[in-house]
Scaffold this motif. Structure first.
Motif, mmCIF file in Angstrom:
data_model
loop_
_atom_site.group_PDB
_atom_site.id
_atom_site.type_symbol
_atom_site.label_atom_id
_atom_site.label_comp_id
_atom_site.label_asym_id
_atom_site.label_seq_id
_atom_site.Cartn_x
_atom_site.Cartn_y
_atom_site.Cartn_z
ATOM 1 N N HIS A 125 35.903 39.987 54.636
ATOM 2 C CA HIS A 125 36.388 40.180 53.276
ATOM 3 C C HIS A 125 37.785 39.579 53.058
ATOM 4 O O HIS A 125 38.037 38.895 52.064
ATOM 5 C CB HIS A 125 36.392 41.675 52.951
ATOM 6 C CG HIS A 125 36.795 41.971 51.556
ATOM 7 N ND1 HIS A 125 36.015 41.645 50.465
ATOM 8 C CD2 HIS A 125 37.919 42.532 51.042
ATOM 9 C CE1 HIS A 125 36.625 42.006 49.360
ATOM 10 N NE2 HIS A 125 37.786 42.547 49.675
ATOM 11 N N HIS A 129 39.206 36.518 50.615
ATOM 12 C CA HIS A 129 40.395 36.530 49.736
ATOM 13 C C HIS A 129 41.290 35.328 50.055
ATOM 14 O O HIS A 129 41.830 34.675 49.149
ATOM 15 C CB HIS A 129 41.215 37.802 49.960
ATOM 16 C CG HIS A 129 40.757 38.995 49.169
ATOM 17 N ND1 HIS A 129 40.620 38.980 47.801
ATOM 18 C CD2 HIS A 129 40.444 40.258 49.555
ATOM 19 C CE1 HIS A 129 40.237 40.180 47.377
ATOM 20 N NE2 HIS A 129 40.109 40.976 48.421
ATOM 21 N N ASP A 148 45.229 44.266 50.333
ATOM 22 C CA ASP A 148 44.468 45.119 49.421
ATOM 23 C C ASP A 148 44.323 46.492 50.073
ATOM 24 O O ASP A 148 45.040 46.805 51.027
ATOM 25 C CB ASP A 148 43.126 44.472 49.031
ATOM 26 C CG ASP A 148 42.157 44.335 50.190
ATOM 27 O OD1 ASP A 148 42.493 44.771 51.310
ATOM 28 O OD2 ASP A 148 41.060 43.800 49.966
ATOM 29 N N ASP A 350 38.631 41.652 44.195
ATOM 30 C CA ASP A 350 37.382 41.402 44.915
ATOM 31 C C ASP A 350 36.466 40.406 44.206
ATOM 32 O O ASP A 350 35.761 39.634 44.854
ATOM 33 C CB ASP A 350 36.642 42.722 45.152
ATOM 34 C CG ASP A 350 37.280 43.502 46.289
ATOM 35 O OD1 ASP A 350 38.319 43.053 46.805
ATOM 36 O OD2 ASP A 350 36.740 44.552 46.655
HETATM 37 FE FE LIG Z 1 39.509 43.184 48.522
#
Ligand SMILES: [Fe+2]
Length: 601
Positions: A125, A129, A148, A350
């Motif tokens: 993830h 980003h 995040d 996201d």
């Molecule tokens: Fe995120």
């Protein structure tokens, strides 16, 4: 080469369609379903993208996904068993959820899109980003920072991005693993202050401006600033592992006092200056907590920025993750570094990861087809509405239809020249009307930048109060933002030109010069700052002409620009939703494409 980037499963599902390296579409599911932060599989967004370009799933060369489900499951499993049997509920519920749905996300994608397994790529993830930050930046090389709440395992990560032999390369430098997360701390305190985590962080940031940093030493200690990888959160104050409980513990309440009561309403008013506020001791305590948290968050961001710039030796910084929406902190980073070039994607959260992963695969697989200059330069890459025919429906309404809405009918006027439409809109704004603007393609990201916006006069404080009360239903402490002619920025803003140049798309805050603050007061926070949006002629012609006309009428090429949505809803995703908001609120008129609808009493 055609790549579809998909992100879904936690919040803000989104889809990006990339063709020959260019982002053709960026569509979030929430704009399709009208459910804010919709996290479901983006059926509607995918269908929209494919249908608009006359494609079927078979026409896709590749599909990308924003996280590694197996890696993420390992984190959920480890966390929920780490304090077993005390985490019995977390374990049973999360295992149920993961085995039912989340663990099979890639198989689900494959089945839905009929794409062979070999043509689906997935990335961790935070790496996704990082790709979004770097691929969107247009930098040849840069430091990359991601912060995040939590990704698969990482909470804060650093990378180096560069191009080699025509392909993008991302090297991982450092990752701070769960549960050590400053983003989760910010969300936990957001809940303590009475706002919804993953949504109300902007309210925490707004509230922080009314506070004094009385608890900075406490937060430095609790977040372990300077320890370990840069910070080390004392987990005894938070329930990040026992996520079915409140995110903060009794120990936190004992140290800082009780959380905000549901019955309490914040009485702060962003339209009064900092020293004019009159609130209870309890409200002030909560604002002081928000201010202290914000201050320490900024210190940690500062540490991370310094570290990643040092390790990469770069003067460029690409920054993404939900924390990159904290425009106060972003401004501090820039104002200290006049040499730094900083890039934050239009949607650093996201949803944006669908874009970076698709661009990366497109660039890696088809090096000739991708140009560095393909990076996204304007935010208007979202969905367009095909339901402008609602304008025709208006003729069918009778005065009876609006009996409960305190007006009798709509006046409808279509314009063939943009300048004429802009003149009419500016006249209405100058005459204290509340005008909705629904034109062209929606903006990528959470900020309205003139295509799904509500505009009012920046000098009318009472009108801003009416807008908050009767249209937006938002708290009095949350400030509005200013959209300004780019050519006016130097005259109006006190902040240095380096910061002002970056502060184009509401990703940074700038301070207004004292001599202009009264004329623009309705668009300023209690400290006379604003999240600026600067408009060049080519970027948004209608908005540019409106601002030109406002300058003639008021002396300032500026308007208040707030997102076109009601409380609890996403920005409107269709003309019919925009019309519905005009009808049921105190808005006065609405621009649908080149037609102006005006409510007549
Ligand atoms: Fe995120």
């Amino acid at each position: 080469m055609r790549v579809l980037g998909v992100s879904y499963g936690y919040h803000d599902s989104a889809v990006s369609l990339v063709e020959n390296g260019r982002v053709l579409e960026y569509v979030t599911e929430e704009r399709m379903t009208n459910i804010k932060h919709d996290a479901s599989y983006p059926h509607f967004a995918i269908n929209y993208c494919l249908k608009k370009h006359g494609l079927s799933p078979r026409d896709l060369d590749h599909v990308t996904f924003h996280e590694d489900p197996y890696h993420k499951f390992s984190r959920v499993f480890c966390a929920s068993t780490s304090r077993y049997p005390w985490t019995y509920l977390e374990f049973t519920e999360s295992i149920k959820e993961w085995f039912k749905r989340k663990l099979w996300a890639l198989g689900h994608l494959q089945k839905e899109l009929q794409v062979p397994e070999g043509r689906i790529s997935y990335f961790s993830h935070h790496f996704s980003h990082a790709l979004t930050a770097f691929m969107g930046s247009g930098f040849e090389e840069s430091a990359i920072l991601v912060m995040d709440a939590v990704g698969d395992w990482s909470c804060s990560s650093m990378y180096k991005g560069f191009w080699k032999d025509g392909a993008p390369q991302i090297q991982t430098l450092r990752e701070v693993p769960f549960p050590n997360s400053v983003g989760l701390v910010y969300s936990a305190i957001t809940a303590y202050l009475g706002f919804n985590p993953n949504d109300g962080e902007c309210s925490t940031m707004a509230l922080s401006s009314f506070g004094n940093p009385k608890y900075v030493a406490d937060f430095r200690e609790i977040l372990g600033v300077g320890q370990g990888d840069g910070y080390q959160v004392d987990q005894s104050y938070f329930n990040f592992i026992r996520f079915y409980k409140k995110p903060y513990t009794k120990k936190f309440e004992q140290r800082f006092g009780p959380p905000k009561l549901k019955s309490m309403k914040y009485g702060f008013d962003c339209l009064l200056n900092f020293d004019q506020q009159s609130v209870s001791d309890d409200e002030q305590r909560l604002a002081d907590i928000a201010c202290s948290l914000q201050t320490v968050f900024e210190e940690i961001l500062e540490l991370f920025v310094e570290k990643v710039l040092q390790e990469t030796g770069s003067r460029n910084l690409a920054y993404a993750g939900g924390c990159a929406l904290n425009c106060k902190a972003n401004s501090k980073v820039l104002s200290k570094r006049p040499q730094l070039q900083m890039y934050i994607p239009f949607d650093p959260g996201d949803g944006g990861t669908s874009m970076g992963t698709a661009q990366f695969v497109a660039a890696t697989e088809n090096r000739q087809g991708f140009q560095l200059s393909n990076h996204v330069q304007l935010p208007y890459i979202g969905s367009d509405s095909s339901d402008h025919h609602v304008v025709d429906m208006i003729d069918c309404f009778s005065p009876e239809s609006f009996r409960n809405h305190q007006f009798s009918h709509f006046r409808k006027k279509s314009f063939s020249e943009l300048e004429d439409l802009a003149k009419e809109i500016a006249h209405q704004i100058a005459n204290q009307q509340i005008v909705g603007l629904y034109q062209g393609r929606s903006e990528a990201g959470p900020r309205a930048l003139g295509n799904r916006s509500i505009l009012i006069h920046p000098g009318q404080v009472d009108l801003a109060r009416k807008l908050s009360r009767e249209v937006k239903e938002r708290s009095s402490f949350r400030p509005y933002a200013l959209t300004v002619l780019a050519s006016e920025a130097e005259r109006i803003f006190e902040s240095d030109s380096h910061l002002t140049r970056h502060a184009k798309w509401m990703q940074y805050v700038v301070k207004v010069k004292p001599e202009h603050s009264a004329a623009l007061r309705a668009g300023l926070h209690c400290d006379l700052t604003t999240r600026a949006h600067l408009v060049e002629p080519s970027e948004n012609p209608l908005l540019y002409f409106i601002l030109l006309e406002m300058k003639k009428l008021t002396g300032y090429g500026a308007v208040i620009n707030t997102s076109f949505n009601g409380s609890g809803y996403p920005i409107v995703g269709s003309a019919s939703q925009a019309l519905s908001m005009l009808t049921r609120t105190s808005m006065n008129s609405l621009v649908l494409g080149t037609t102006l609808l005006e409510k007549i009493p």
